[in-house]
Design an enzyme around this catalytic site. Sequence first.
Site, mmCIF file in Angstrom:
data_model
loop_
_atom_site.group_PDB
_atom_site.id
_atom_site.type_symbol
_atom_site.label_atom_id
_atom_site.label_comp_id
_atom_site.label_asym_id
_atom_site.label_seq_id
_atom_site.Cartn_x
_atom_site.Cartn_y
_atom_site.Cartn_z
ATOM 1 N N CYS A 1 72.198 30.614 57.087
ATOM 2 C CA CYS A 1 71.713 31.223 55.846
ATOM 3 C C CYS A 1 72.122 32.689 55.747
ATOM 4 O O CYS A 1 71.591 33.439 54.936
ATOM 5 C CB CYS A 1 70.199 31.063 55.717
ATOM 6 S SG CYS A 1 69.284 31.852 57.037
ATOM 7 N N ASP B 1 68.943 25.656 62.821
ATOM 8 C CA ASP B 1 68.651 26.333 61.548
ATOM 9 C C ASP B 1 68.039 27.704 61.806
ATOM 10 O O ASP B 1 66.869 27.944 61.507
ATOM 11 C CB ASP B 1 67.694 25.465 60.708
ATOM 12 C CG ASP B 1 67.471 26.042 59.310
ATOM 13 O OD1 ASP B 1 68.279 26.884 58.874
ATOM 14 O OD2 ASP B 1 66.477 25.649 58.664
ATOM 15 N N ARG C 1 67.354 17.975 54.616
ATOM 16 C CA ARG C 1 66.399 17.269 55.479
ATOM 17 C C ARG C 1 66.425 15.772 55.209
ATOM 18 O O ARG C 1 66.350 14.954 56.122
ATOM 19 C CB ARG C 1 64.981 17.784 55.242
ATOM 20 C CG ARG C 1 64.766 19.193 55.682
ATOM 21 C CD ARG C 1 63.280 19.541 55.600
ATOM 22 N NE ARG C 1 63.114 20.965 55.695
ATOM 23 C CZ ARG C 1 62.806 21.760 54.680
ATOM 24 N NH1 ARG C 1 62.582 21.257 53.481
ATOM 25 N NH2 ARG C 1 62.702 23.053 54.865
ATOM 26 N N ASP D 1 60.379 26.591 68.414
ATOM 27 C CA ASP D 1 60.326 27.811 67.614
ATOM 28 C C ASP D 1 59.677 28.912 68.445
ATOM 29 O O ASP D 1 58.887 28.629 69.343
ATOM 30 C CB ASP D 1 59.537 27.599 66.315
ATOM 31 C CG ASP D 1 59.896 28.617 65.246
ATOM 32 O OD1 ASP D 1 60.661 28.275 64.320
ATOM 33 O OD2 ASP D 1 59.414 29.780 65.337
ATOM 34 N N PHE E 1 64.679 26.019 65.941
ATOM 35 C CA PHE E 1 64.193 26.911 64.875
ATOM 36 C C PHE E 1 63.455 26.057 63.833
ATOM 37 O O PHE E 1 63.819 26.026 62.662
ATOM 38 C CB PHE E 1 65.333 27.675 64.200
ATOM 39 C CG PHE E 1 66.238 28.420 65.143
ATOM 40 C CD1 PHE E 1 65.921 29.706 65.575
ATOM 41 C CD2 PHE E 1 67.406 27.835 65.608
ATOM 42 C CE1 PHE E 1 66.771 30.390 66.441
ATOM 43 C CE2 PHE E 1 68.255 28.519 66.472
ATOM 44 C CZ PHE E 1 67.943 29.811 66.887
#
Length: 404
Positions: free
Chosen positions: A348, A308, A222, A260, A238
Amino acid sequence: MTLPDATVTGTVFLKPKRAQPFFGRHPWVFAGAIDRVEGAPADGAIVDLRSSAGNFVARGAFNSQSKIRVRLYSWEEAETLDRAFFSRQLDQAIALRHEVLHLHTGPDAAYRVVFSESDRLSGLVVDRFGDWLTVQFTSLALAQRRQMIAELLQEKLRVRGVYLRTERGIGQLEGIEQHDGPILGETPPDEVIFTEHFGLRFAVNLTEGQKTGYYLDQRDNRATVSRLAVGRRVLDAFCYSGGFGIYAAKGGAQEVLCVDASEAALQLAQRNAVLNGLSQLTFQHADVFHHLGDLAAAGRKFDLIILDPPKFARNRAAIPKALQGYRKLHQQALRLLERGGLLVSCCCTGLITAETLEDLIAQVAMDAKRDVQILERRGPAPDHPVAISCRESGYLKCLITRVG
Ligand code: SAH
Protein backbone atom coordinates in the site's frame (compact mmCIF):
# COMPACT_ATOMS: atom_id res chain seq x y z
CA MET A 1 -17.25 29.01 13.27
CA THR A 2 -18.87 30.80 10.37
CA LEU A 3 -19.11 28.73 7.25
CA PRO A 4 -16.73 30.00 4.59
CA ASP A 5 -18.93 30.93 1.67
CA ALA A 6 -18.73 30.06 -1.97
CA THR A 7 -17.72 33.53 -3.15
CA VAL A 8 -14.57 33.63 -5.23
CA THR A 9 -12.22 35.84 -3.22
CA GLY A 10 -9.02 35.59 -5.16
CA THR A 11 -7.32 34.56 -8.37
CA VAL A 12 -4.26 32.36 -8.53
CA PHE A 13 -2.18 32.85 -11.68
CA LEU A 14 0.05 30.04 -12.86
CA LYS A 15 3.54 30.49 -14.17
CA PRO A 16 3.89 30.27 -17.98
CA LYS A 17 3.62 26.71 -19.34
CA ARG A 18 2.40 25.28 -16.04
CA ALA A 19 -1.32 25.02 -16.80
CA GLN A 20 -1.41 21.71 -18.67
CA PRO A 21 -1.81 19.30 -15.72
CA PHE A 22 -4.65 21.42 -14.41
CA PHE A 23 -6.42 21.61 -17.75
CA GLY A 24 -5.92 17.82 -17.50
CA ARG A 25 -7.87 18.00 -14.22
CA HIS A 26 -5.15 17.18 -11.78
CA PRO A 27 -6.50 18.67 -8.56
CA TRP A 28 -3.31 19.72 -6.71
CA VAL A 29 -1.68 23.06 -7.43
CA PHE A 30 1.68 23.17 -5.65
CA ALA A 31 3.29 26.44 -4.67
CA GLY A 32 6.03 25.99 -7.30
CA ALA A 33 3.56 26.29 -10.19
CA ILE A 34 2.11 29.56 -8.94
CA ASP A 35 3.21 32.93 -10.26
CA ARG A 36 1.05 35.20 -8.07
CA VAL A 37 -2.14 35.45 -6.07
CA GLU A 38 -4.47 38.37 -6.63
CA GLY A 39 -6.92 39.38 -3.92
CA ALA A 40 -6.46 38.28 -0.34
CA PRO A 41 -8.08 34.86 -0.05
CA ALA A 42 -8.32 33.46 3.48
CA ASP A 43 -7.20 29.87 3.99
CA GLY A 44 -10.05 27.66 2.88
CA ALA A 45 -11.62 30.34 0.68
CA ILE A 46 -12.62 29.77 -2.93
CA VAL A 47 -10.27 30.99 -5.65
CA ASP A 48 -10.06 30.77 -9.41
CA LEU A 49 -7.03 29.29 -11.12
CA ARG A 50 -5.94 31.07 -14.29
CA SER A 51 -3.17 30.44 -16.76
CA SER A 52 -0.41 33.01 -17.16
CA ALA A 53 -2.36 34.31 -20.16
CA GLY A 54 -5.34 34.86 -17.85
CA ASN A 55 -7.58 32.03 -19.10
CA PHE A 56 -9.85 30.33 -16.61
CA VAL A 57 -8.56 26.85 -15.75
CA ALA A 58 -10.47 25.71 -12.70
CA ARG A 59 -11.98 26.69 -9.35
CA GLY A 60 -10.81 25.46 -6.00
CA ALA A 61 -9.92 26.25 -2.42
CA PHE A 62 -6.86 28.15 -1.26
CA ASN A 63 -4.57 27.20 1.62
CA SER A 64 -1.40 29.17 2.30
CA GLN A 65 -0.37 26.65 4.96
CA SER A 66 -0.31 23.61 2.68
CA LYS A 67 2.19 22.61 0.02
CA ILE A 68 -0.94 22.02 -2.04
CA ARG A 69 -1.71 25.71 -2.30
CA VAL A 70 -4.95 25.18 -4.23
CA ARG A 71 -7.12 22.08 -4.37
CA LEU A 72 -9.29 22.12 -7.45
CA TYR A 73 -12.92 21.05 -7.37
CA SER A 74 -14.54 22.34 -10.56
CA TRP A 75 -13.47 22.98 -14.12
CA GLU A 76 -16.65 24.88 -15.05
CA GLU A 77 -16.42 28.63 -14.83
CA ALA A 78 -20.17 28.89 -14.29
CA GLU A 79 -20.17 26.50 -11.32
CA THR A 80 -20.32 27.87 -7.76
CA LEU A 81 -18.70 25.78 -5.02
CA ASP A 82 -21.68 26.02 -2.72
CA ARG A 83 -23.78 23.51 -0.81
CA ALA A 84 -25.56 22.44 -3.99
CA PHE A 85 -22.21 21.74 -5.63
CA PHE A 86 -21.01 19.50 -2.81
CA SER A 87 -24.41 17.83 -2.77
CA ARG A 88 -24.05 16.95 -6.46
CA GLN A 89 -20.52 15.61 -5.96
CA LEU A 90 -21.67 13.44 -3.08
CA ASP A 91 -24.62 12.19 -5.15
CA GLN A 92 -22.23 11.05 -7.84
CA ALA A 93 -19.98 9.29 -5.35
CA ILE A 94 -22.95 7.55 -3.73
CA ALA A 95 -24.44 6.58 -7.09
CA LEU A 96 -21.22 4.75 -7.98
CA ARG A 97 -21.37 2.68 -4.79
CA HIS A 98 -25.12 2.10 -4.82
CA GLU A 99 -26.22 1.96 -8.43
CA VAL A 100 -23.11 0.76 -10.23
CA LEU A 101 -21.28 -1.38 -7.70
CA HIS A 102 -24.33 -2.45 -5.65
CA LEU A 103 -22.36 -2.30 -2.45
CA HIS A 104 -25.30 -1.23 -0.35
CA THR A 105 -26.40 -4.81 0.07
CA GLY A 106 -28.23 -4.26 3.35
CA PRO A 107 -28.37 -2.21 6.52
CA ASP A 108 -25.06 -3.62 7.78
CA ALA A 109 -22.99 -3.20 4.60
CA ALA A 110 -19.59 -1.50 4.69
CA TYR A 111 -17.97 0.40 1.86
CA ARG A 112 -16.08 3.56 1.05
CA VAL A 113 -18.61 6.24 0.16
CA VAL A 114 -16.18 8.97 -0.91
CA PHE A 115 -12.54 8.57 -1.89
CA SER A 116 -11.05 12.03 -2.12
CA GLU A 117 -9.46 12.93 -5.47
CA SER A 118 -10.98 9.85 -7.08
CA ASP A 119 -14.45 11.28 -6.45
CA ARG A 120 -13.39 14.85 -7.22
CA LEU A 121 -13.60 15.72 -3.53
CA SER A 122 -9.93 16.20 -2.78
CA GLY A 123 -9.32 15.85 0.94
CA LEU A 124 -12.49 13.99 1.93
CA VAL A 125 -12.76 10.30 2.75
CA VAL A 126 -16.01 8.81 3.97
CA ASP A 127 -16.48 5.18 4.98
CA ARG A 128 -19.76 3.54 5.86
CA PHE A 129 -20.10 0.77 8.40
CA GLY A 130 -23.79 -0.06 8.59
CA ASP A 131 -25.52 2.77 10.44
CA TRP A 132 -22.35 4.77 10.91
CA LEU A 133 -20.13 6.99 8.83
CA THR A 134 -16.53 7.89 9.55
CA VAL A 135 -15.12 10.92 7.79
CA GLN A 136 -11.55 12.10 7.39
CA PHE A 137 -10.50 15.51 6.16
CA THR A 138 -7.11 16.16 4.66
CA SER A 139 -8.15 19.48 3.13
CA LEU A 140 -8.56 22.55 5.29
CA ALA A 141 -11.33 23.91 3.07
CA LEU A 142 -13.44 20.77 3.43
CA ALA A 143 -12.65 20.49 7.15
CA GLN A 144 -14.07 24.01 7.53
CA ARG A 145 -17.19 22.82 5.73
CA ARG A 146 -17.47 19.66 7.82
CA GLN A 147 -20.88 20.45 9.27
CA MET A 148 -22.38 21.04 5.85
CA ILE A 149 -20.79 17.87 4.47
CA ALA A 150 -22.01 15.82 7.44
CA GLU A 151 -25.52 17.21 7.00
CA LEU A 152 -25.54 16.36 3.31
CA LEU A 153 -24.29 12.84 4.01
CA GLN A 154 -26.93 12.41 6.68
CA GLU A 155 -29.70 13.61 4.31
CA LYS A 156 -28.61 11.15 1.67
CA LEU A 157 -27.64 8.10 3.70
CA ARG A 158 -29.78 8.37 6.86
CA VAL A 159 -27.21 7.04 9.28
CA ARG A 160 -27.19 7.20 13.08
CA GLY A 161 -24.02 9.19 13.33
CA VAL A 162 -21.18 10.83 11.43
CA TYR A 163 -17.89 10.50 13.28
CA LEU A 164 -14.70 12.46 12.58
CA ARG A 165 -11.43 10.54 12.43
CA THR A 166 -8.11 12.30 12.10
CA GLU A 167 -4.88 10.88 10.79
CA ARG A 168 -1.81 11.86 12.76
CA GLY A 169 0.40 14.40 11.01
CA ILE A 170 -2.19 15.38 8.41
CA GLY A 171 -3.52 18.27 10.49
CA GLN A 172 -0.08 19.85 10.52
CA LEU A 173 0.45 19.46 6.79
CA GLU A 174 -2.74 21.40 6.10
CA GLY A 175 -3.02 23.55 9.21
CA ILE A 176 -6.22 21.85 10.31
CA GLU A 177 -7.21 21.91 13.98
CA GLN A 178 -9.39 18.89 14.50
CA HIS A 179 -10.05 16.14 16.98
CA ASP A 180 -11.77 12.81 16.73
CA GLY A 181 -15.42 13.01 17.72
CA PRO A 182 -19.00 13.02 16.50
CA ILE A 183 -19.87 15.71 13.94
CA LEU A 184 -23.50 14.79 13.75
CA GLY A 185 -25.83 12.35 15.49
CA GLU A 186 -24.71 9.76 18.00
CA THR A 187 -21.24 8.47 18.80
CA PRO A 188 -20.80 4.91 17.52
CA PRO A 189 -20.68 2.20 20.19
CA ASP A 190 -17.33 0.52 20.93
CA GLU A 191 -18.29 -2.34 18.67
CA VAL A 192 -19.96 -1.92 15.31
CA ILE A 193 -20.62 -5.09 13.34
CA PHE A 194 -20.93 -5.17 9.56
CA THR A 195 -21.14 -7.86 6.90
CA GLU A 196 -18.83 -8.48 3.94
CA HIS A 197 -18.60 -11.18 1.25
CA PHE A 198 -19.88 -14.69 2.01
CA GLY A 199 -21.90 -13.32 4.95
CA LEU A 200 -18.72 -12.85 6.98
CA ARG A 201 -19.19 -10.49 9.88
CA PHE A 202 -16.59 -8.15 11.27
CA ALA A 203 -16.48 -6.07 14.42
CA VAL A 204 -14.78 -2.74 14.28
CA ASN A 205 -14.08 0.00 16.76
CA LEU A 206 -14.74 3.15 14.78
CA THR A 207 -13.63 5.55 17.47
CA GLU A 208 -10.28 3.88 18.21
CA GLY A 209 -9.43 1.47 15.38
CA GLN A 210 -6.60 1.99 12.92
CA LYS A 211 -7.14 4.23 9.92
CA THR A 212 -10.89 4.59 9.64
CA GLY A 213 -11.29 1.37 11.60
CA TYR A 214 -11.07 -1.32 8.95
CA TYR A 215 -9.32 -1.85 5.65
CA LEU A 216 -12.19 -1.81 3.19
CA ASP A 217 -9.86 -1.58 0.19
CA GLN A 218 -8.88 -5.25 0.52
CA ARG A 219 -12.45 -6.60 0.46
CA ASP A 220 -12.35 -8.21 -2.97
CA ASN A 221 -8.76 -9.40 -2.55
CA ARG A 222 -9.84 -11.22 0.60
CA ALA A 223 -12.64 -12.90 -1.31
CA THR A 224 -10.13 -14.07 -3.91
CA VAL A 225 -7.86 -15.42 -1.18
CA SER A 226 -10.83 -17.22 0.35
CA ARG A 227 -11.41 -19.09 -2.90
CA LEU A 228 -7.75 -20.09 -3.07
CA ALA A 229 -7.46 -21.21 0.54
CA VAL A 230 -9.27 -24.52 0.58
CA GLY A 231 -7.22 -27.23 2.27
CA ARG A 232 -4.20 -24.97 2.70
CA ARG A 233 -2.04 -24.08 5.69
CA VAL A 234 -2.27 -20.29 5.71
CA LEU A 235 -0.11 -17.57 7.19
CA ASP A 236 -1.73 -14.13 7.47
CA ALA A 237 1.17 -11.79 8.19
CA PHE A 238 0.18 -8.29 9.38
CA CYS A 239 -3.33 -9.54 10.02
CA TYR A 240 -4.80 -6.47 11.81
CA SER A 241 -8.45 -7.40 12.44
CA GLY A 242 -7.96 -10.77 10.76
CA GLY A 243 -9.52 -9.94 7.40
CA PHE A 244 -7.49 -12.24 5.16
CA GLY A 245 -7.15 -15.00 7.75
CA ILE A 246 -10.86 -15.15 8.41
CA TYR A 247 -11.72 -15.22 4.72
CA ALA A 248 -9.17 -18.02 4.29
CA ALA A 249 -10.70 -20.01 7.14
CA LYS A 250 -14.16 -19.47 5.67
CA GLY A 251 -12.84 -20.77 2.35
CA GLY A 252 -11.83 -24.02 3.97
CA ALA A 253 -8.22 -23.51 5.00
CA GLN A 254 -6.80 -26.34 7.06
CA GLU A 255 -5.22 -23.95 9.55
CA VAL A 256 -4.55 -20.22 9.69
CA LEU A 257 -1.84 -18.46 11.65
CA CYS A 258 -2.46 -14.73 12.10
CA VAL A 259 0.48 -12.54 13.12
CA ASP A 260 0.46 -8.90 14.15
CA ALA A 261 2.55 -6.66 16.38
CA SER A 262 -0.50 -4.96 17.88
CA GLU A 263 -2.24 -6.61 20.81
CA ALA A 264 -5.42 -4.60 20.15
CA ALA A 265 -5.46 -5.78 16.54
CA LEU A 266 -5.11 -9.40 17.60
CA GLN A 267 -7.95 -9.09 20.07
CA LEU A 268 -10.14 -7.77 17.31
CA ALA A 269 -9.04 -10.59 15.00
CA GLN A 270 -9.89 -13.13 17.70
CA ARG A 271 -13.26 -11.52 18.23
CA ASN A 272 -13.93 -11.73 14.49
CA ALA A 273 -13.02 -15.40 14.37
CA VAL A 274 -15.53 -16.08 17.17
CA LEU A 275 -18.19 -13.94 15.48
CA ASN A 276 -17.95 -16.17 12.42
CA GLY A 277 -17.69 -19.45 14.31
CA LEU A 278 -14.32 -20.24 12.75
CA SER A 279 -11.97 -22.42 14.74
CA GLN A 280 -8.94 -23.05 12.49
CA LEU A 281 -7.25 -19.79 13.46
CA THR A 282 -4.40 -19.21 15.88
CA PHE A 283 -2.95 -15.84 16.76
CA GLN A 284 0.59 -14.75 17.38
CA HIS A 285 1.63 -11.45 18.88
CA ALA A 286 4.98 -10.78 17.21
CA ASP A 287 7.03 -8.65 14.87
CA VAL A 288 6.55 -10.29 11.49
CA PHE A 289 10.15 -9.65 10.46
CA HIS A 290 11.38 -11.71 13.41
CA HIS A 291 8.61 -14.23 13.50
CA LEU A 292 8.96 -15.38 9.90
CA GLY A 293 12.58 -16.22 10.68
CA ASP A 294 11.53 -18.13 13.82
CA LEU A 295 8.95 -20.11 11.86
CA ALA A 296 11.51 -21.03 9.22
CA ALA A 297 14.02 -22.03 11.91
CA ALA A 298 11.34 -24.26 13.43
CA GLY A 299 10.83 -25.92 10.04
CA ARG A 300 7.27 -24.71 9.58
CA LYS A 301 5.74 -24.71 6.09
CA PHE A 302 2.70 -22.98 4.64
CA ASP A 303 0.75 -23.38 1.41
CA LEU A 304 -0.59 -19.81 1.28
CA ILE A 305 1.04 -16.71 2.71
CA ILE A 306 -0.44 -13.24 2.78
CA LEU A 307 1.90 -10.30 3.28
CA ASP A 308 -0.04 -7.10 3.92
CA PRO A 309 2.35 -4.76 5.71
CA PRO A 310 1.61 -1.10 6.53
CA LYS A 311 2.88 1.69 4.33
CA PHE A 312 6.68 1.60 4.46
CA ALA A 313 7.46 4.96 2.80
CA ARG A 314 5.80 8.35 3.02
CA ASN A 315 8.35 10.19 0.87
CA ARG A 316 10.87 9.44 -1.83
CA ALA A 317 13.81 9.44 0.55
CA ALA A 318 12.28 6.49 2.39
CA ILE A 319 11.88 4.28 -0.70
CA PRO A 320 15.21 2.39 -0.59
CA LYS A 321 14.60 1.36 3.02
CA ALA A 322 11.04 0.40 2.20
CA LEU A 323 12.22 -1.80 -0.66
CA GLN A 324 14.66 -3.47 1.69
CA GLY A 325 11.73 -4.26 3.98
CA TYR A 326 9.67 -5.77 1.15
CA ARG A 327 12.69 -7.76 -0.02
CA LYS A 328 13.30 -9.21 3.43
CA LEU A 329 9.63 -10.15 3.79
CA HIS A 330 9.58 -11.92 0.45
CA GLN A 331 12.83 -13.76 1.10
CA GLN A 332 11.43 -15.07 4.35
CA ALA A 333 8.07 -15.91 2.84
CA LEU A 334 9.64 -17.98 0.07
CA ARG A 335 11.52 -20.01 2.67
CA LEU A 336 8.24 -20.79 4.40
CA LEU A 337 6.26 -21.60 1.28
CA GLU A 338 5.77 -25.21 0.29
CA ARG A 339 6.46 -26.06 -3.34
CA GLY A 340 3.43 -24.91 -5.34
CA GLY A 341 2.42 -22.58 -2.53
CA LEU A 342 0.61 -19.30 -3.12
CA LEU A 343 1.91 -15.91 -2.16
CA VAL A 344 -0.27 -12.82 -1.82
CA SER A 345 1.94 -9.73 -1.85
CA CYS A 346 0.17 -6.54 -0.90
CA CYS A 347 1.81 -3.15 -1.04
CA CYS A 348 0.00 0.00 0.00
CA THR A 349 3.04 2.24 -0.43
CA GLY A 350 1.86 4.52 -3.21
CA LEU A 351 5.41 5.52 -4.13
CA ILE A 352 6.27 1.92 -5.00
CA THR A 353 4.75 0.91 -8.32
CA ALA A 354 3.39 -2.50 -9.29
CA GLU A 355 6.28 -2.85 -11.67
CA THR A 356 8.84 -2.20 -8.94
CA LEU A 357 7.14 -4.75 -6.70
CA GLU A 358 7.24 -7.35 -9.48
CA ASP A 359 10.91 -6.60 -10.18
CA LEU A 360 11.66 -7.08 -6.51
CA ILE A 361 9.86 -10.41 -6.38
CA ALA A 362 11.63 -11.49 -9.57
CA GLN A 363 14.98 -10.76 -7.92
CA VAL A 364 14.07 -12.61 -4.74
CA ALA A 365 12.78 -15.58 -6.77
CA MET A 366 15.98 -15.69 -8.79
CA ASP A 367 18.16 -15.65 -5.68
CA ALA A 368 16.06 -18.40 -4.11
CA LYS A 369 16.00 -20.39 -7.36
CA ARG A 370 12.23 -20.64 -7.27
CA ASP A 371 9.82 -20.35 -10.18
CA VAL A 372 7.17 -17.73 -9.67
CA GLN A 373 4.02 -17.39 -11.76
CA ILE A 374 1.84 -14.31 -11.54
CA LEU A 375 -1.77 -15.47 -11.24
CA GLU A 376 -3.45 -12.15 -10.64
CA ARG A 377 -2.48 -8.50 -10.58
CA ARG A 378 -5.05 -6.91 -8.37
CA GLY A 379 -5.73 -3.50 -6.89
CA PRO A 380 -8.17 -2.06 -4.40
CA ALA A 381 -11.90 -2.77 -4.51
CA PRO A 382 -13.74 -0.43 -6.91
CA ASP A 383 -15.20 1.72 -4.15
CA HIS A 384 -11.59 2.98 -4.09
CA PRO A 385 -11.45 4.07 -7.73
CA VAL A 386 -8.50 5.84 -9.31
CA ALA A 387 -9.07 9.14 -11.11
CA ILE A 388 -7.20 8.87 -14.38
CA SER A 389 -6.17 12.49 -13.92
CA CYS A 390 -4.68 11.76 -10.49
CA ARG A 391 -3.18 8.32 -10.54
CA GLU A 392 -1.45 9.02 -7.22
CA SER A 393 -4.72 7.81 -5.70
CA GLY A 394 -4.03 4.25 -6.91
CA TYR A 395 -1.83 3.15 -4.05
CA LEU A 396 -2.75 -0.50 -3.37
CA LYS A 397 -1.18 -3.40 -5.23
CA CYS A 398 -2.06 -7.03 -4.56
CA LEU A 399 -0.07 -9.55 -6.52
CA ILE A 400 -1.02 -13.20 -6.31
CA THR A 401 1.69 -15.63 -7.34
CA ARG A 402 2.36 -19.36 -7.30
CA VAL A 403 5.79 -20.35 -6.14
CA GLY A 404 7.27 -23.55 -7.54
N1 SAH B 1 -4.26 -7.30 6.47
C1 SAH B 1 -5.03 -6.39 7.25
C2 SAH B 1 -4.49 -4.98 7.26
C3 SAH B 1 -3.06 -4.87 7.71
S1 SAH B 1 -2.64 -3.29 8.29
C4 SAH B 1 -6.47 -6.41 6.77
O1 SAH B 1 -6.77 -7.03 5.75
O2 SAH B 1 -7.30 -5.81 7.43
C5 SAH B 1 -1.02 -3.49 8.84
C6 SAH B 1 -0.88 -4.19 10.18
O3 SAH B 1 0.49 -4.45 10.38
C7 SAH B 1 -1.34 -3.43 11.42
O4 SAH B 1 -2.29 -4.18 12.10
C8 SAH B 1 -0.08 -3.26 12.28
O5 SAH B 1 -0.34 -3.46 13.67
C9 SAH B 1 0.76 -4.39 11.77
N2 SAH B 1 2.22 -4.23 11.87
C10 SAH B 1 2.98 -3.18 11.52
N3 SAH B 1 4.29 -3.47 11.62
C11 SAH B 1 4.35 -4.77 12.05
C12 SAH B 1 5.42 -5.66 12.31
N4 SAH B 1 6.70 -5.29 12.15
N5 SAH B 1 5.12 -6.91 12.70
C13 SAH B 1 3.83 -7.30 12.84
N6 SAH B 1 2.79 -6.50 12.58
C14 SAH B 1 3.05 -5.24 12.21
